[in-house]
Design a protein around this motif. Structure first.
Motif, short mmCIF file in Angstrom:
data_model
loop_
_atom_site.label_atom_id
_atom_site.label_comp_id
_atom_site.label_asym_id
_atom_site.label_seq_id
_atom_site.Cartn_x
_atom_site.Cartn_y
_atom_site.Cartn_z
N MET A 548 -48.47 -31.20 10.10
CA MET A 548 -47.29 -32.02 10.35
C MET A 548 -46.48 -32.14 9.06
O MET A 548 -46.97 -32.67 8.06
CB MET A 548 -47.70 -33.41 10.84
N LYS A 551 -44.35 -37.07 6.68
CA LYS A 551 -45.28 -38.17 6.49
C LYS A 551 -46.70 -37.74 6.85
O LYS A 551 -46.97 -37.28 7.94
CB LYS A 551 -44.86 -39.35 7.35
N THR A 555 -44.62 -32.43 2.14
CA THR A 555 -43.33 -33.10 2.04
C THR A 555 -42.30 -32.29 1.29
O THR A 555 -41.10 -32.54 1.40
CB THR A 555 -43.48 -34.46 1.33
N TYR A 575 -42.79 -34.20 11.16
CA TYR A 575 -43.64 -35.39 11.20
C TYR A 575 -43.31 -36.31 12.37
O TYR A 575 -44.16 -37.05 12.86
CB TYR A 575 -43.54 -36.16 9.88
#
Length: 835
Positions: A548, A551, A555, A575
């Motif tokens: 994902m 978050k 990132t 995310y």
């Protein structure tokens, strides 16, 4: 009304006069009018009371501002001549200098001018002439012969202006000038295109005629035996109600024709007095044994309306008509014509890949054909009104449509967006969308917004009530919804307004199971799901863990791949979203979920999450920007269609000894057995709610073979072989016979193959195209989200073995020869024919 069926007919543009007219009392008069029309029809047809002229050709275009370009005497002889629709942004070069945000596609915007010189025949004298624009992006102002007709800030609205009082009739030229200002950036969260990117028409009518978008059709009661049809028609009377001191009186004859042209119903309104500039009439019909419109059989009738004044035919109006009924139910979801079904939808932005935002009917049709073959039956227009041609195709091909008005209300999402124009324009733009679109049978719901920021405070209460009221005043046959991000009732002020008929929720699939408790007695659907990330033909392993982005996961783009790719296994997502399998399992399981709209059907320009520049288009699509299916396409085909499916991936060219995750999507079978070089690697069966099967295989060159079986009988077999050295180019056209109309397209897939016709899975050869005959190359692409090659060129690098060439016909019939060459490869030629 939430739990009652919504009854409606779509696709009719007719008349609408609100006079208390007794049909019985005027039947004889009406019959006389009808007989007169029969005897005089040939004469009146020659008079052409309404003409619709394609107004797309011979425009002059200049990129850059010209203060005096609106003036009749302005010299535009050195401007470029072109045919609309036109998107100047897609013609530019990708550049970091064009990035006002990371979301818009890195193509140029700016200010552009269009001018067109034209004459109006003497026969138009005494008639009314209008210019209709389906859409201009954005901040347009239009002049005729130096007179300003008005401005339209919203780039997605259709509108018209009357030209009559400023026109020169006869041999004197008229000058239409359009200024388009897309310079204030950023004004969108995705690629918009720039210019007069939708179709333009010149409409000539009699002074008494059907008004713009002047019909509204409903079906108050529908069964298999009978359909009640109500047609309202707005009549525009340029005489203002009186002519020569006498009130104007008209007769209106409307007939419903089936698909063969047979008349199935007639309604006559006779001796209708026009007491003002706009009057309305209501006409009832009964259609016996109607053929109902559905996604599997999108049957269309046609309504022909004729208006007579003083025994003369003054207007004729045609409209496609679909008859159907549907219901959203809090417990059981959605039903169409009494049959329960899931809405299996995708979200689509309006760009057409290498063609940009410039509307082309065949390009839209191709997208819908690919989606239909996948099993898709619905489209959400994200996040704005679409072009009318898109809705026509959905009517004809059988798609349910969520017609969406806005991506933002008064609270902006980008610095220069529509929030700046909200107070002055939102009412007009919403009314125009509903009036324009309300007769399309494909439209089943109106969306007044997407992820609107006002849902988080009390301003959402007031605005939601206003917008829903505007829609309901114009169309009460469909539910009003909004795509909501907040599914906690106390926190969502749009929901708390109490006026939404249907609740649409974006993402957060974990909450779907509890919706009957969270939102009791409310019909719900997943208005946006997924945001899964894939690059066609690229595979990262292991594949059985989900990544994902954002978050709780990577990132920074440096946490990803150095070539800006995402894995084509269904195991990466933004995310806020989920994988395709995660979401579909939930929608499939719970009957109260009416359906879903996946983000997105196709990759689109802009929003290249999770990577920044040089990534310039999205990774969310089930198909890539060129229209090539990613592997997950076959997941949906296996789940959403009744056809046998067996799709085995990835390719079979790997370093020796590497452990490779092999996936298969399948349907209409009990199991799949995998073989490597004729040695069985075992049988796999889907258990529980699994949607694919997997083997972990140490690589060795050769052939993978999968066999699907049902009750021991072979259903399908698929093989993938190790590709050898690149040897040749293969050209595959989606259509070889085209229309010689200057608009039709052939999409030619270019494959790089070895001597045994295996696709080279990592081929990146530069392919050069040469076109001879009655066609031209209008776009090239390869689907790679970080490719910075221009779309308007005679070359393209293959990406993972493939690229695309788009050929457009001229208006002259003949042969079109397409030749593709590349250094070190055997060239290929394909011949098309336009007729």
């Amino acid at each position: 009304m939430r739990n009652k069926p919504f009854l409606g007919i779509s696709g009719v543009r007719c008349l609408h006069l609100t006079n208390e007219v007794s049909q019985d009392r005027h039947y004889v008069v009406g019959l006389i009018y009808l007989l007169l029309s029969l005897f005089t029809a040939p004469v009146f047809a020659q008079n052409e009371p309404r003409t619709i002229q394609d107004f797309n050709k011979n425009w002059r275009f200049h990129l850059g501002d010209e203060a005096k370009a609106k003036d009749v005497a302005f010299n535009d002889s050195d401007w470029r001549t072109l045919t609309l629709p036109h998107d100047w942004s897609i013609e530019g070069q990708f550049s970091e200098h064009h990035l006002s945000t990371t979301q818009e596609g890195a193509l140029p915007t700016g200010i552009g001018w269009y001018r067109k010189a034209f004459t109006v025949p003497v026969s138009a004298k005494g008639k009314n002439v209008f210019i209709e624009f389906n859409g201009i992006y954005r901040n347009s102002e239009v002049w005729i012969n130096g007179h300003s007709l008005g401005i339209r800030p919203y780039g997605y609205s259709s509108f018209r202006y009357e030209l009559t009082k400023y026109l020169n009739v006869g041999n004197v030229k008229n000058i239409l000038a359009v200024r388009v200002d897309n310079s204030a950036q950023p004004n969108s969260r995705w690629y918009t295109g720039s210019g007069i990117y939708r179709n333009v028409r010149l409409i000539t009518t009699s002074p008494i005629a059907v008004d713009h978008w002047g019909t509204y059709v409903t079906t108050p009661a529908v069964t298999n035996q009978n359909a009640s049809v109500t047609l309202q028609t707005s009549i525009r009377n340029a005489f203002g109600g009186r002519s020569d001191g006498k009130p104007q009186t008209v007769s209106i004859n409307s007939v419903i024709l089936d698909a063969t042209g047979k008349e199935v119903a007639t309604s006559i309104s006779a001796a209708v007095r026009l007491l003002d500039t706009l009057s309305t009439v209501t006409q009832p019909f009964e259609v016996k044994n109607p053929i109902l419109w559905s996604v599997d059989k999108p049957y269309l009738y046609k309504i022909v309306t004729r208006v007579y004044s003083q025994n003369q035919l003054v207007d004729t109006y045609e409209t496609p008509l679909g008859i159907r009924y549907f219901k959203f139910d809090p417990a059981t979801g959605f039903s169409l014509n009494g049959q329960s079904m899931k809405i299996l939808g995708v979200c689509l932005h309006h760009d057409l890949g290498a063609l940009g935002a410039a509307v082309n009917v065949r390009a839209i049709q191709r997208q819908l054909e690919l989606l239909k073959a996948m099993g898709c039956n619905a489209v959400r227009t994200s996040h704005n009104p679409p072009t009318p041609e898109f809705l026509d195709l959905c009517d004809q091909m059988g798609f349910i449509v969520m017609d969406e008005a806005f991506d933002m209300w008064k609270k902006k999402k980008t610095k220069q967006d529509y929030g700046l124009n909200w107070d002055a324009w939102h009412k007009t733009d919403l009314e125009d969308m509903v009036r324009r679109d309300r007769n399309h049978p494909s439209i089943f719901m109106w969306s007044i917004g997407n992820e609107i920021r006002e849902q988080f405070d009390s301003t959402g209460l007031t605005i939601t009530k206003e917008l829903a009221g505007i829609v309901k005043k114009l169309d009460s046959t469909r539910p009003v919804t909004s795509a909501l991000t907040e599914n906690v009732p106390e926190k969502n002020f749009i929901y708390r307004s109490g006026v939404l008929d249907l609740l649409g929720f974006n993402y957060k699939h974990e909450a779907y199971a509890d919706f009957p408790k969270t939102f009791p007695n409310q019909s719900v659907l997943a208005s946006e799901t997924g945001s899964s990330l894939q690059t066609r033909g690229h595979y990262d392993m292991p594949s059985d863990s989900i990544r994902m982005w954002g978050k709780g996961g990577p990132t920074k783009f440096t946490d990803g791949n150095p070539d800006w790719t995402a894995s084509a296994y269904d195991n990466e997502a933004a995310y806020w979203g989920s994988t395709h399998e995660q979401t579909w399992k939930v929608i499939k399981k719970y009957p109260h979920m009416a359906g879903l709209f996946i983000w997105t059907g196709f990759d689109y320009l802009g929003e290249p999450h999770p990577y920044p520049w040089p990534a310039r288009s999205s990774y969310f699509g089930i198909l890539d920007l060129a229209g090539f299916p990613k592997d997950v396409y076959y997941l949906y085909q296996s789940e959403w269609t009744d056809k046998p499916v067996l799709h085995l991936f990835p390719h079979w060219n790997w370093p020796k000894g590497k452990t490779v995750d092999v996936w298969a999507y399948y349907s209409q079978a009990d199991e799949v057995e995998l073989f490597l070089n004729e040695k069985s690697l075992g049988v796999r069966k889907k258990t529980g709610d699994e949607l694919h099967v997997m083997w972990r295989v140490p690589y060795e060159p050769g052939t993978l073979k999968a066999i699907s079986r049902k009750a021991g009988q072979t259903i399908l077999t698929q093989t993938i072989s190790t590709a050898g050295k690149p040897a040749k180019i293969q050209l595959v056209a989606d259509r070889n016979i085209l229309k010689a109309d200057g608009k039709d397209l052939s999409f030619i897939t270019v494959n790089v193959l070895d001597e045994q016709d295996n696709l080279i899975p990592d081929a990146s050869h530069l392919i050069t195209f040469n076109i001879q005959g009655e066609g031209e190359l209008v776009g090239v692409d390869n689907g790679y989200q970080a490719s910075l090659e221009p779309f308007k060129a005679n070359y393209r690098k293959a990406y993972n073995g493939k690229c695309l060439a788009i050929i457009q016909t001229t208006e002259k019939a003949g042969k079109i020869t397409v030749n593709a060459t590349s250094e070190g490869l055997q060239s290929s030629t394909i011949e098309l024919s336009s007729r």
